[in-house]
Design a protein around this motif. Sequence first.
Motif, PDB file in Angstrom:
ATOM      1  N   VAL A  60       0.755  -1.217  -0.105  1.00 55.90           N
ATOM      2  CA  VAL A  60       0.071  -0.182  -0.046  1.00 55.90           C
ATOM      3  C   VAL A  60       0.997   1.249   0.070  1.00 55.90           C
ATOM      4  N   ILE A  61       0.780   2.367  -1.033  1.00 62.71           N
ATOM      5  CA  ILE A  61       1.326   3.509  -1.075  1.00 62.71           C
ATOM      6  C   ILE A  61       0.693   4.689  -0.714  1.00 62.71           C
ATOM      7  N   VAL A  62       1.188   5.297   0.414  1.00 58.29           N
ATOM      8  CA  VAL A  62       0.415   6.386   0.853  1.00 58.29           C
ATOM      9  C   VAL A  62       1.218   7.829   0.820  1.00 58.29           C
ATOM     10  N   GLN A  63       0.741   8.985   0.893  1.00 53.18           N
ATOM     11  CA  GLN A  63       1.338  10.254   0.771  1.00 53.18           C
ATOM     12  C   GLN A  63       2.508  10.334   1.739  1.00 53.18           C
ATOM     13  N   SER A  64       2.178   9.950   2.838  1.00 53.92           N
ATOM     14  CA  SER A  64       3.196  10.464   4.076  1.00 53.92           C
ATOM     15  C   SER A  64       3.276   9.326   4.988  1.00 53.92           C
ATOM     16  N   ARG A  65       4.306   9.501   5.904  1.00 55.51           N
ATOM     17  CA  ARG A  65       4.566   8.794   7.103  1.00 55.51           C
ATOM     18  C   ARG A  65       3.317   8.881   8.114  1.00 55.51           C
ATOM     19  N   SER A  66       3.009  10.238   8.339  1.00 49.92           N
ATOM     20  CA  SER A  66       1.581  10.173   8.974  1.00 49.92           C
ATOM     21  C   SER A  66       0.590   9.507   8.686  1.00 49.92           C
ATOM     22  N   PRO A 103      10.630  -2.983 -13.673  1.00 47.67           N
ATOM     23  CA  PRO A 103       9.760  -3.547 -12.767  1.00 47.67           C
ATOM     24  C   PRO A 103      10.074  -4.656 -12.233  1.00 47.67           C
ATOM     25  N   SER A 104      10.903  -5.384 -12.763  1.00 49.30           N
ATOM     26  CA  SER A 104      11.407  -6.642 -11.852  1.00 49.30           C
ATOM     27  C   SER A 104      12.038  -6.533 -10.645  1.00 49.30           C
ATOM     28  N   ASN A 105      12.435  -5.329 -10.343  1.00 51.29           N
ATOM     29  CA  ASN A 105      13.042  -4.790  -9.285  1.00 51.29           C
ATOM     30  C   ASN A 105      11.866  -4.864  -7.878  1.00 51.29           C
ATOM     31  N   CYS A 106      10.603  -5.008  -8.372  1.00 55.15           N
ATOM     32  CA  CYS A 106       9.593  -4.713  -7.325  1.00 55.15           C
ATOM     33  C   CYS A 106       8.955  -6.328  -7.165  1.00 55.15           C
ATOM     34  N   GLU A 107       9.219  -6.815  -5.930  1.00 57.35           N
ATOM     35  CA  GLU A 107       8.933  -8.088  -5.715  1.00 57.35           C
ATOM     36  C   GLU A 107       7.469  -8.418  -5.655  1.00 57.35           C
ATOM     37  N   VAL A 108       6.392  -7.311  -5.295  1.00 53.57           N
ATOM     38  CA  VAL A 108       5.224  -7.562  -5.240  1.00 53.57           C
ATOM     39  C   VAL A 108       4.419  -7.593  -6.653  1.00 53.57           C
ATOM     40  N   ASP A 109       3.207  -8.226  -6.399  1.00 50.52           N
ATOM     41  CA  ASP A 109       2.571  -8.366  -7.727  1.00 50.52           C
ATOM     42  C   ASP A 109       1.220  -7.237  -7.941  1.00 50.52           C
ATOM     43  N   GLU A 110       1.174  -6.655  -6.847  1.00 51.09           N
ATOM     44  CA  GLU A 110      -0.049  -5.661  -6.747  1.00 51.09           C
ATOM     45  C   GLU A 110       0.297  -4.457  -5.777  1.00 51.09           C
ATOM     46  N   LEU A 111       0.036  -3.377  -6.186  1.00 58.12           N
ATOM     47  CA  LEU A 111       0.150  -1.966  -5.551  1.00 58.12           C
ATOM     48  C   LEU A 111      -1.042  -1.424  -5.547  1.00 58.12           C
ATOM     49  N   ILE A 112      -1.223  -0.795  -4.183  1.00 60.23           N
ATOM     50  CA  ILE A 112      -2.596  -0.296  -3.762  1.00 60.23           C
ATOM     51  C   ILE A 112      -2.063   1.364  -3.646  1.00 60.23           C
ATOM     52  N   LEU A 113      -2.680   2.163  -4.301  1.00 65.37           N
ATOM     53  CA  LEU A 113      -2.499   3.644  -4.131  1.00 65.37           C
ATOM     54  C   LEU A 113      -3.556   4.338  -3.526  1.00 65.37           C
ATOM     55  N   ASN A 127      -0.566  -5.665 -11.175  1.00 67.08           N
ATOM     56  CA  ASN A 127      -1.906  -4.863 -10.905  1.00 67.08           C
ATOM     57  C   ASN A 127      -1.662  -3.522  -9.905  1.00 67.08           C
ATOM     58  N   VAL A 128      -2.332  -2.526 -10.333  1.00 72.61           N
ATOM     59  CA  VAL A 128      -2.280  -1.250  -9.878  1.00 72.61           C
ATOM     60  C   VAL A 128      -3.628  -0.883  -9.338  1.00 72.61           C
ATOM     61  N   GLU A 129      -3.996  -0.596  -8.078  1.00 72.70           N
ATOM     62  CA  GLU A 129      -5.162  -0.213  -7.570  1.00 72.70           C
ATOM     63  C   GLU A 129      -5.353   1.028  -6.879  1.00 72.70           C
ATOM     64  N   VAL A 130      -6.193   2.197  -7.375  1.00 69.87           N
ATOM     65  CA  VAL A 130      -6.152   3.391  -6.958  1.00 69.87           C
ATOM     66  C   VAL A 130      -7.265   3.754  -6.145  1.00 69.87           C
ATOM     67  N   LEU A 131      -7.156   4.460  -4.998  1.00 67.65           N
ATOM     68  CA  LEU A 131      -8.005   4.628  -4.168  1.00 67.65           C
ATOM     69  C   LEU A 131      -8.052   6.362  -3.778  1.00 67.65           C
ATOM     70  N   CYS A 158     -16.150  14.469 -10.179  1.00 71.33           N
ATOM     71  CA  CYS A 158     -14.846  14.946 -10.233  1.00 71.33           C
ATOM     72  C   CYS A 158     -13.907  13.951 -10.738  1.00 71.33           C
ATOM     73  N   SER A 159     -13.949  12.924 -11.083  1.00 74.10           N
ATOM     74  CA  SER A 159     -13.252  11.777 -11.637  1.00 74.10           C
ATOM     75  C   SER A 159     -12.279  12.054 -12.871  1.00 74.10           C
ATOM     76  N   ASP A 160     -12.451  13.348 -13.587  1.00 71.35           N
ATOM     77  CA  ASP A 160     -11.863  13.794 -14.379  1.00 71.35           C
ATOM     78  C   ASP A 160     -10.837  14.769 -13.939  1.00 71.35           C
ATOM     79  N   GLY A 161     -10.789  14.832 -12.710  1.00 75.72           N
ATOM     80  CA  GLY A 161      -9.735  15.679 -11.955  1.00 75.72           C
ATOM     81  C   GLY A 161      -8.666  14.954 -11.645  1.00 75.72           C
ATOM     82  N   PHE A 162      -8.513  13.609 -11.860  1.00 79.47           N
ATOM     83  CA  PHE A 162      -7.305  12.818 -11.467  1.00 79.47           C
ATOM     84  C   PHE A 162      -6.934  11.963 -12.799  1.00 79.47           C
ATOM     85  N   ASN A 163      -5.524  11.550 -12.847  1.00 76.85           N
ATOM     86  CA  ASN A 163      -5.224  10.692 -14.151  1.00 76.85           C
ATOM     87  C   ASN A 163      -5.421   9.211 -13.646  1.00 76.85           C
ATOM     88  N   GLN A 164      -5.015   8.198 -14.560  1.00 75.16           N
ATOM     89  CA  GLN A 164      -5.157   6.879 -14.046  1.00 75.16           C
ATOM     90  C   GLN A 164      -4.503   6.363 -12.588  1.00 75.16           C
TER      91      GLN A 164
END
Length: 472
Positions: free
Chosen positions: A5-11, A162-172, A195-199, A206-212
């Motif tokens: 899971v990738i988030v914007q900050s440590r907090s 991409p081969s350096n990332c050992e996981v098969d899915e990222l959740i942003l 696979n990349v899933e975006v939340l 407002c979906s046009d206000g963000f890219n993929q």
Amino acid sequence: NPFKVIVQSRSAARQLRSNLLHLAGESGHGISLPIIETPYQYTLSCLPTDVSIVDELVVKLLISQQLQQLSDCDVVKLFGKQVNRDWRGYAEQVYTSLRFCTHAGVQFNPITWNDDARKLPTSEAIERFKILESLIECISNTLLEEGFAIAHYAIQDAILEPSNCEVDELILAGVSDLQPLFVQALDNYCRAGKNVEVLIRAPEQCSDGFNQFGVVNVEYWSSRPLDIAEHCIHVAGAPSHQSSVLLHAINNEEGIPVDELLVSVTDETKSPVVKQHIEDYGIQTRIGSGQDVTQALPFLMLQACVDWISSRSAHAFASLIRHPDLIDLLKILESDIATFDDWRMQYRPEFLLEDSLRVNKREEKKFARAKTLYESVHELFCKHHLYQSGESSSSHNILCIRGFLLELYGGVSLRAESPLLGVFRSIFGTLELIQEADSLLGDKTLKLSIEEILRCAIERLRKATLPEYPNE
């Protein structure tokens, strides 16, 4: 399945972990927490295990040394004609440019840029880029011989594969502000069949206000009006006025607990003022970004020492003798400081260069305490050779500074969770990094003066913060 899971900050990462544990506890289930990282932590996790990244301070010191080897003509091309050359300042500029290129996913060589960008630089600019590329390449080769790599080159090489990332899915999760390099890496990641899933939390319209990848589309939001009612806007001037308006707004917001309020200021230097005014009314606060290290006593001690060593002014000495740590070490009394202030008012000196204060013979008894105070401070600095010029080696000057700091703070005992422990680690870590940079140069040793080394420690501390733990 393994995922990150990738988030914007440590907090945000801490909050997400807390929420997951809370939800699991409420439902009576156990939970195996996923790996939650910031974008930068993710890039570091993609680095091969055999790559050792060198600290940015070491890179800056090596850049400074390499710049001094350039011809006068090349230096003028890069920085223009200067009466006094600030090599450390130049190194900071070069490093900032290097970091900017890394985040953009390019290098100094315009060949690595896209077609539109390649048309922009003039022939003079291209020549400057070539000098910079050659300079960084030289430093990179020096580091590679010692088994180290510059973070920027290593990250670019690792994250775009991409081969350096050992996981098969990222959740942003809510990462609406990603650097171009990271977006480029996500593109490569998806093309490799992963696979990349975006939340993103936003109204569906407002979906046009963000890219993929959930990154904000600036053009969309620039033209979108903000629906803020007129009665919600209060104009305030000075920080004290802002605080009073804020307190008035808090009192009018019925039913909102104080611990759910977030106050944002446009200038962080005003935060302490606003914080103090709010706390005067019995409302507890904490600064989310952490306490400013520049208010910590060890930082103020280093700053006072630099001011005194560099200027030897009466004003700098007056500040130095008022530092609590020096007062404790030398057992300075209030009457000593008062006597020095009286002497200063009577004699009005601008600089204090001798080893003893100048006093008329008939007033020796009157200003005896001031003389003793000045001589004790002068003796302390002489004992640790802190008045050294740049002629001594950096290693020798580091030993002098370390000895001085150990005499000041060697007897201090701190708890493992004490925020000040991080300040001391940063100071002594800086000294070790300078020694490391010195050893990497071989015969071309650094010639940093006491003042320059202390300034390196101060600049490193300025970028740090002390975590402010939640109160009740």
